[in-house]
Design a protein around this motif. Structure first.
Motif, PDB file in Angstrom:
ATOM      1  N   VAL A 269       0.823  -1.211   0.000  1.00  0.00           N
ATOM      2  CA  VAL A 269       0.000   0.000   0.000  1.00  0.00           C
ATOM      3  C   VAL A 269       0.857   1.261   0.000  1.00  0.00           C
TER       4      VAL A 269
ATOM      5  N   CYS B  16      -1.562  -8.713  -8.473  1.00  0.00           N
ATOM      6  CA  CYS B  16      -1.828  -8.840  -7.040  1.00  0.00           C
ATOM      7  C   CYS B  16      -2.643 -10.125  -6.879  1.00  0.00           C
TER       8      CYS B  16
ATOM      9  N   THR C 251      -4.752  -9.468  -1.669  1.00  0.00           N
ATOM     10  CA  THR C 251      -5.661  -8.324  -1.574  1.00  0.00           C
ATOM     11  C   THR C 251      -5.834  -7.849  -0.133  1.00  0.00           C
TER      12      THR C 251
ATOM     13  N   PHE D 235      -4.386  -4.494   1.003  1.00  0.00           N
ATOM     14  CA  PHE D 235      -5.091  -3.241   0.754  1.00  0.00           C
ATOM     15  C   PHE D 235      -6.438  -3.179   1.473  1.00  0.00           C
TER      16      PHE D 235
ATOM     17  N   THR E 236      -8.065  -2.980  -3.479  1.00  0.00           N
ATOM     18  CA  THR E 236      -6.956  -3.469  -4.297  1.00  0.00           C
ATOM     19  C   THR E 236      -7.091  -2.978  -5.728  1.00  0.00           C
TER      20      THR E 236
ATOM     21  N   VAL F 176      -5.190 -10.273 -11.180  1.00  0.00           N
ATOM     22  CA  VAL F 176      -5.636 -10.181  -9.789  1.00  0.00           C
ATOM     23  C   VAL F 176      -6.312 -11.483  -9.389  1.00  0.00           C
TER      24      VAL F 176
ATOM     25  N   ASP G 151      -8.219 -13.596  -6.138  1.00  0.00           N
ATOM     26  CA  ASP G 151      -8.821 -13.450  -4.809  1.00  0.00           C
ATOM     27  C   ASP G 151      -9.805 -14.594  -4.560  1.00  0.00           C
TER      28      ASP G 151
END
Length: 243
Positions: free
Chosen positions: A93, A106, A110, A113, A119, A135, A137
């Motif tokens: 961050v 990322c 996550t 963030f 994120t 990304v 997640d």
């Protein structure tokens, strides 16, 4: 240290196989001289493979784990990639904005963030207009049981289902151009490796540290087998910014 040991046999710190990791990176179709940023890179498994696939790309990897970054540096040297990656020990961050990147990753980080929506805002700030993001997640594969929520220490609204997760990333100014939903076999391989690596290390190191590692392994295995297996999903999106 626990995370480093747990990932000894599965350096990809997510329930994603090497085959699918490579497929996601290949689909990015990066242009010559691409700049890559990995936020929460850990041991940089994604970024180092990207540098092999794109021989003229350069990268920055960001993480707070000194041990993870040391492992990444060692792996980069062994693969002849040290001159193309810079590693930064700092919270993701706090990584400063500089020249924008062509690909921002990322995956499984996550939490750095405060969640997926935050994120996506961070990723967009580091990305060049029309650039790509990778990304990954968690999401609810099916509605979580009270037992699963208790084991995870989570609330039902901490994650969405897959459709809701797509809506979150696209609502942040991106379009999904490819994705991979981790299969149960990938989850099982990841979890057996995670818990097994810790257990083996614990057996090889009798004493307080070994006992602590074994306790973490057994607690995690119980949380997985008696909690979220088949309930917790994981999706990795290849996204293109619309701005």
């Amino acid at each position: 240290m626990i995370s480093t040991i747990a990932h000894l046999d599965h350096p990809i710190a997510a329930p994603v196989s090497e085959v699918h990791l490579e497929r996601l990176l290949t689909r990015a179709k990066l242009s010559a001289g691409a700049r890559i940023l990995d936020l929460g890179c850990g041991e940089a498994a994604w970024t180092l493979r990207a540098l092999e696939l794109y021989p003229d790309a350069t990268a920055d990897g960001v993480d707070i784990s000194a041990q993870g970054l040391a492992a990444a540096a060692k792996d980069a040297e062994a693969r002849g990639l040290s001159d193309r990656i810079r590693l930064h020990e700092t919270p993701a961050v706090d990584f400063p904005l500089a020249e924008p990147y062509d690909l921002v990753l990322c995956v499984g980080a996550t939490h750095a963030f405060g969640g997926l929506a935050a994120t996506m805002d961070a990723v967009r700030r580091h990305l060049r207009p029309g650039g790509l993001a990778l990304v990954g997640d968690a999401f609810w594969e099916r509605p979580p049981t009270p037992e699963a929520l208790t084991k995870l220490g989570a609330a039902s609204d901490d994650y969405a289902d897959l459709a809701g997760t797509v809506a979150t990333v696209e609502g942040a100014g991106f379009r999904v151009v490819y994705g991979h939903t981790s299969e149960l076999t990938e989850w099982d391989e990841y979890e057996w490796s995670w818990t097994g690596s810790l257990t083996r290390w614990a057996l090889d190191h009798p004493g307080p540290k070994g006992e602590a590692a074994l306790a973490v392994s057994l607690e995690h295995r119980d949380m997985w087998l008696n909690g979220y297996r088949g309930i917790f999903g994981f999706v990795t999106f290849l996204l293109r910014g619309t701005g």
